[in-house]
Design an enzyme around this catalytic site. Structure first.
Site, PDB file in Angstrom:
ATOM      1  CE1 TYR A 103      -3.115  -2.513   5.667  1.00 30.79           C
ATOM      2  CE2 TYR A 103      -3.424  -0.168   5.265  1.00 30.79           C
ATOM      3  CZ  TYR A 103      -3.248  -1.450   4.785  1.00 30.79           C
ATOM      4  OH  TYR A 103      -3.200  -1.681   3.432  1.00 30.79           O
TER       5      TYR A 103
ATOM      6  CE  LYS B 220       0.236  -4.598   2.939  1.00 31.25           C
ATOM      7  NZ  LYS B 220       0.019  -5.963   2.363  1.00 31.25           N
TER       8      LYS B 220
ATOM      9  CB  THR C 183      -0.913   0.013   1.245  1.00 37.41           C
ATOM     10  OG1 THR C 183      -1.579   1.270   1.350  1.00 37.41           O
ATOM     11  CG2 THR C 183      -0.109  -0.213   2.522  1.00 37.41           C
ATOM     12  CG  ASP C 184      -1.065   4.900  -1.173  1.00 36.51           C
ATOM     13  OD1 ASP C 184      -1.680   4.232  -0.305  1.00 36.51           O
ATOM     14  OD2 ASP C 184      -1.631   5.758  -1.880  1.00 36.51           O
ATOM     15  CD  GLU C 185      -3.496   3.507   4.282  1.00 39.21           C
ATOM     16  OE1 GLU C 185      -3.406   3.632   5.513  1.00 39.21           O
ATOM     17  OE2 GLU C 185      -4.504   3.050   3.715  1.00 39.21           O
TER      18      GLU C 185
END
Length: 339
Positions: free
Chosen positions: A155, A159, A128-130
């Site tokens: 979260y 990741k 994810t870009d998060e």
């Protein structure tokens, strides 16, 4: 695919939103992949109905946990490649209880990497870009493959940890792996807890949609079909050890997306309720997909966001039996959280 034909594919999390869309995409466009094995724990976010309508005999659903080393070993012993979508992925849930995120996102990825190392299976890790944190609303910059990691939630931190495991297993053990970090997906089969389907289904239920904070948080939206095609290009033609960012130049504020949904559904664009912001809510995500486009020639097809949004709304209108069973429990959970 570099290193040989891709005939036997394992897709983890393939009964979830993004994973099931990828399974449909591959099954419909690449019949040379004779066998797709979906490994999914079927948590609340996984649904066997997401795999309905696939070709007979070509796709097998195995209900199990990616942390189950014996099961993972058995499935990957026969695989040519593994695409890893399985993850706990909802920020609000990670804030309430981080433990399942550590288990699935970190230990699960480790378990898969060990099996891929043992059997020399091509591995693609969907991230994810998060992991990059967020950007200021007035910052012209976008995330690139060189952006430092700055995760801000349980979260995104898990990741980020799983991404680092993949890189270490490539460098230390020679695992044939790639990573993709993608922006926010939208499209069919997305759980009603997520932003776009929650707004759509609230309206379909006669309820007012709800918007966090000031609504100015920006997300970079991509249709899940475009995500699927990009993952396929990386899996089959990407350079081992590389990371590719997947995006479709889809930056929009949450309030603009909500107003677009209201307009598409014939409602007043101010017909929503404000609710308190989530803790640590990232302000802006934005992907620079230059490397993916330059190296692999990938381009998104769903470039008209309004059209993609109308198609998504139509899918939820036509599939009430798919989402209605989960709607009440989801809204009850949000009500307890004041959201």
């Amino acid at each position: 695919m570099p290193g040989g034909a891709l005939e036997n594919l394992v897709v983890t999390g393939g009964a979830g939103f993004i994973g099931s869309n990828f399974v449909h995409w591959v099954a419909e466009r690449h019949p040379e992949v004779g066998r797709i094995t979906v490994l999914d724990k079927l948590t609340y976010a996984g649904n066997p109905a997401n795999l309905d309508g696939l070709p007979e005999g070509g796709v097998e659903l195995v209900v199990g946990d990616i942390c189950d080393a014996a099961l993972v070993d058995r499935l990957l012993a026969e695989a040519d490649a593994c695409v890893h979508f399985a993850a706990e992925s909802h920020n609000d849930n990670s804030i309430a209880d981080p433990a399942p995120f550590l288990e699935t996102n970190v230990r699960g990825t480790f378990t898969l990497l060990e099996a891929c190392r043992k059997y020399d299976v091509r591995f693609h890790h969907v991230s994810t870009d998060e992991v990059y944190g967020d950007l200021a609303l007035d910052d012209p910059a976008r995330f690139t493959e060189e952006t430092p990691y700055r995760p801000s939630s349980p979260y995104s931190s898990t990741k980020a940890a799983s991404d680092m495991l993949v890189r270490a297993w490539v460098r230390t053990y020679g695992v044939r792996a790639t990573i993709s970090n993608c922006s926010n997906n939208y499209g069919p089969y997305q759980h009603v807890e997520k932003f776009i389907p929650r707004q759509i289904t609230n309206i379909l239920c006669g309820e007012r949609p709800k918007l966090y904070g000031d609504g100015l948080n920006v997300r970079d939206w991509i249709h899940t079909e475009d995500h699927s095609s990009a993952v396929w290009e990386i899996l089959t033609r990407g350079r081992v050890g590389e990371t590719y960012l997947i995006g479709a130049d889809g930056e929009r504020s949450n309030i603009d997306v909500l107003r677009a949904i209201l307009e598409c559904m014939g409602r007043d664009t101010e017909d929503f309720d404000w609710v308190r912001d989530r803790p640590g809510h990232d302000r802006r995500y934005a992907i620079d997909p230059t490397k993916l486009r330059r190296e692999l020639g990938w381009e998104p097809k769903h470039t008209d966001f309004s059209e993609g949004l109308r198609d998504t709304i139509r899918w939820y209108e036509e599939h009430r039996a798919w989402w209605e069973p989960a709607k009440q429990a989801t809204e009850e959970k949000y009500a307890k959280m004041g959201m």
